[in-house]
Scaffold this motif. Structure first.
Motif, PDB file in Angstrom:
ATOM      1  N   MET A  11      54.298  39.661 -37.468  1.00 16.49           N
ATOM      2  CA  MET A  11      53.270  39.162 -38.381  1.00 16.49           C
ATOM      3  C   MET A  11      52.237  38.313 -37.624  1.00 16.49           C
ATOM      4  N   PHE A  12      52.719  37.408 -36.770  1.00 18.63           N
ATOM      5  CA  PHE A  12      51.806  36.545 -36.007  1.00 18.63           C
ATOM      6  C   PHE A  12      50.953  37.367 -35.047  1.00 18.63           C
ATOM      7  N   LYS A  13      51.552  38.424 -34.507  1.00 14.63           N
ATOM      8  CA  LYS A  13      50.795  39.287 -33.598  1.00 14.63           C
ATOM      9  C   LYS A  13      49.641  39.955 -34.337  1.00 14.63           C
ATOM     10  N   GLN A  14      49.897  40.432 -35.543  1.00 11.70           N
ATOM     11  CA  GLN A  14      48.839  41.097 -36.317  1.00 11.70           C
ATOM     12  C   GLN A  14      47.786  40.091 -36.776  1.00 11.70           C
ATOM     13  N   ILE A  15      48.222  38.893 -37.188  1.00 13.72           N
ATOM     14  CA  ILE A  15      47.272  37.862 -37.621  1.00 13.72           C
ATOM     15  C   ILE A  15      46.366  37.452 -36.469  1.00 13.72           C
ATOM     16  N   GLY A  16      46.916  37.418 -35.250  1.00 16.10           N
ATOM     17  CA  GLY A  16      46.131  37.037 -34.077  1.00 16.10           C
ATOM     18  C   GLY A  16      45.046  38.034 -33.727  1.00 16.10           C
ATOM     19  N   GLN A  17      45.152  39.261 -34.265  1.00 19.22           N
ATOM     20  CA  GLN A  17      44.156  40.280 -33.978  1.00 19.22           C
ATOM     21  C   GLN A  17      42.983  40.254 -34.951  1.00 19.22           C
ATOM     22  N   VAL A  18      43.058  39.396 -35.972  1.00 17.62           N
ATOM     23  CA  VAL A  18      41.972  39.306 -36.949  1.00 17.62           C
ATOM     24  C   VAL A  18      40.785  38.602 -36.309  1.00 17.62           C
ATOM     25  N   TYR A  64      39.312  37.373 -19.068  1.00 15.69           N
ATOM     26  CA  TYR A  64      40.456  37.315 -19.952  1.00 15.69           C
ATOM     27  C   TYR A  64      41.688  37.887 -19.260  1.00 15.69           C
ATOM     28  N   LEU A  65      42.842  37.319 -19.622  1.00 18.24           N
ATOM     29  CA  LEU A  65      44.111  37.809 -19.105  1.00 18.24           C
ATOM     30  C   LEU A  65      44.811  38.572 -20.218  1.00 18.24           C
ATOM     31  N   ASP A  66      45.159  39.816 -19.958  1.00 19.43           N
ATOM     32  CA  ASP A  66      45.818  40.651 -20.957  1.00 19.43           C
ATOM     33  C   ASP A  66      47.303  40.295 -20.995  1.00 19.43           C
ATOM     34  N   ILE A  67      47.726  39.631 -22.079  1.00 19.63           N
ATOM     35  CA  ILE A  67      49.130  39.223 -22.196  1.00 19.63           C
ATOM     36  C   ILE A  67      49.891  40.109 -23.179  1.00 19.63           C
ATOM     37  N   SER A  68      49.288  41.236 -23.568  1.00 16.98           N
ATOM     38  CA  SER A  68      49.973  42.125 -24.515  1.00 16.98           C
ATOM     39  C   SER A  68      51.319  42.620 -23.983  1.00 16.98           C
ATOM     40  N   PRO A  69      51.488  42.910 -22.669  1.00 17.04           N
ATOM     41  CA  PRO A  69      52.826  43.311 -22.200  1.00 17.04           C
ATOM     42  C   PRO A  69      53.877  42.223 -22.419  1.00 17.04           C
ATOM     43  N   ILE A  70      53.466  40.950 -22.278  1.00 18.03           N
ATOM     44  CA  ILE A  70      54.403  39.844 -22.495  1.00 18.03           C
ATOM     45  C   ILE A  70      54.803  39.783 -23.967  1.00 18.03           C
ATOM     46  N   ILE A  71      53.813  39.973 -24.865  1.00 22.68           N
ATOM     47  CA  ILE A  71      54.102  39.938 -26.298  1.00 22.68           C
ATOM     48  C   ILE A  71      55.041  41.074 -26.686  1.00 22.68           C
ATOM     49  N   ILE A  72      54.759  42.260 -26.167  1.00 18.35           N
ATOM     50  CA  ILE A  72      55.607  43.416 -26.492  1.00 18.35           C
ATOM     51  C   ILE A  72      57.017  43.210 -25.960  1.00 18.35           C
ATOM     52  N   SER A  73      57.121  42.641 -24.751  1.00 11.27           N
ATOM     53  CA  SER A  73      58.445  42.372 -24.184  1.00 11.27           C
ATOM     54  C   SER A  73      59.206  41.366 -25.043  1.00 11.27           C
ATOM     55  N   GLY A  74      58.488  40.338 -25.553  1.00  9.14           N
ATOM     56  CA  GLY A  74      59.128  39.359 -26.430  1.00  9.14           C
ATOM     57  C   GLY A  74      59.640  39.994 -27.713  1.00  9.14           C
ATOM     58  N   LEU A  75      58.838  40.889 -28.303  1.00 13.51           N
ATOM     59  CA  LEU A  75      59.267  41.587 -29.517  1.00 13.51           C
ATOM     60  C   LEU A  75      60.495  42.459 -29.260  1.00 13.51           C
ATOM     61  N   MET A  76      60.519  43.104 -28.107  1.00 14.86           N
ATOM     62  CA  MET A  76      61.677  43.933 -27.760  1.00 14.86           C
ATOM     63  C   MET A  76      62.919  43.076 -27.569  1.00 14.86           C
ATOM     64  N   ALA A  77      62.730  41.872 -26.983  1.00 20.46           N
ATOM     65  CA  ALA A  77      63.870  40.967 -26.800  1.00 20.46           C
ATOM     66  C   ALA A  77      64.441  40.536 -28.138  1.00 20.46           C
ATOM     67  N   LEU A  78      63.563  40.249 -29.114  1.00 20.25           N
ATOM     68  CA  LEU A  78      64.031  39.882 -30.446  1.00 20.25           C
ATOM     69  C   LEU A  78      64.757  41.055 -31.110  1.00 20.25           C
ATOM     70  N   GLY A  79      64.250  42.263 -30.866  1.00 21.01           N
ATOM     71  CA  GLY A  79      64.919  43.447 -31.407  1.00 21.01           C
ATOM     72  C   GLY A  79      66.310  43.620 -30.813  1.00 21.01           C
ATOM     73  N   ILE A  80      66.461  43.294 -29.512  1.00 21.32           N
ATOM     74  CA  ILE A  80      67.772  43.393 -28.867  1.00 21.32           C
ATOM     75  C   ILE A  80      68.760  42.414 -29.503  1.00 21.32           C
ATOM     76  N   VAL A  81      68.263  41.166 -29.766  1.00 22.32           N
ATOM     77  CA  VAL A  81      69.116  40.164 -30.414  1.00 22.32           C
ATOM     78  C   VAL A  81      69.597  40.677 -31.775  1.00 22.32           C
ATOM     79  N   ARG A  82      68.702  41.326 -32.501  1.00 15.37           N
ATOM     80  CA  ARG A  82      69.046  41.843 -33.833  1.00 15.37           C
ATOM     81  C   ARG A  82      70.127  42.917 -33.729  1.00 15.37           C
ATOM     82  N   PHE A  83      69.971  43.818 -32.753  1.00 12.28           N
ATOM     83  CA  PHE A  83      70.953  44.896 -32.613  1.00 12.28           C
ATOM     84  C   PHE A  83      72.293  44.372 -32.109  1.00 12.28           C
TER      85      PHE A  83
END
Length: 244
Positions: A228-235, A186-205
């Motif tokens: 929300m999608f990140k949490q749903i993906g962990q189910v 498996y490839l751990d893509i959690s850093p990419i997901i977190i970076s994407g969330l931070m980018a969206l937060g930057i757009v908001r600010f």
């Protein structure tokens, strides 16, 4: 395996022993002592001091006997060394002080105790041809005749793991056909997901700071949806087969 090949290669130069720990400390020590031609028993005396036979050495007695009979001409080879309990690892550290040569094979370096004193060498994975040869030998041992195309198909289920390759052949001999590969990487893509969330937060600010309501709303909604999608993906459901 590679451990047996190393034993055959170094047998002329060193007094070699290969032993695998499979849960029994005494059996492991007996296996090692017998390979090194070290006694595993001691004389037994009666109340008058007469020798009446022999009695097997205890685990501690075997440790002492082996330690007294090994040196720089000794080579100990231990496959699956990650299984070794702490008592054996500490004992092997003491043997290193006696100058023995020690080779420990492990799936991953535990990086503790005796492993910290040894050089780490990473072995390359077996080739597809080598895996198929392992499968061919296992099939021959079981009296199973397989064509090259069948071996190629079965090899895809085991990847490049010799242990899984033998298991696949045993399952085939029993008529169990599991087409799903047992090996998983498996490839751990959690850093990419977190970076994407931070980018969206930057757009908001940015929208908040510039007074751009549209950018602020889009950034905020996108951030919440992404979380929300990140949490749903962990189910994950229970990984049980029918009947379990």
């Amino acid at each position: 395996g590679f451990a047996d090949a190393l034993l055959g290669e170094m047998a002329e130069e060193f007094n070699c022993a290969i032993a695998s720990y499979k849960g029994s400390l005494k059996k492991f020590l007996v296996q090692m002592a017998e390979a090194l031609d070290i006694p595993t028993s001691e004389p037994k005396y009666n109340a008058n001091g007469d020798e009446v036979g022999e009695k097997a050495l205890t685990a501690d007695g075997l440790k002492e006997e082996i330690a007294c009979n090994v040196g720089d001409e000794t080579l100990l080879i231990i496959p699956d060394s990650q299984r070794l309990p702490a008592s054996l690892r500490y004992w092997l550290e003491g043997l290193l002080d006696n100058g023995i040569n020690l080779v420990l094979f492990a799936v991953a370096n535990p990086r503790r105790d005796v492993f910290l004193r040894l050089l780490e060498v990473e072995l390359s994975l077996p080739s597809d041809l080598e895996i198929r040869e392992v499968m061919r030998k296992e099939a021959r041992r079981l009296g199973l005749s397989l064509s090259r195309s069948q071996l190629a198909n079965l090899q895809s289920q085991a990847g490049r793991n010799p242990m899984l390759a033998r298991k696949v052949i045993r399952a085939t001999a029993l008529g169990i056909n599991n087409k799903k590969p047992e090996h998983s990487q498996y490839l751990d893509i959690s850093p990419i997901i977190i970076s994407g969330l931070m980018a969206l937060g930057i757009v908001r600010f940015i929208g908040m700071g510039t007074g751009n309501k549209g950018l602020y709303i889009v950034g905020g909604v996108a951030l919440i949806l992404a979380m929300m999608f990140k949490q749903i993906g962990q189910v994950k459901g229970a990984r049980k087969r029918l009947g379990q």
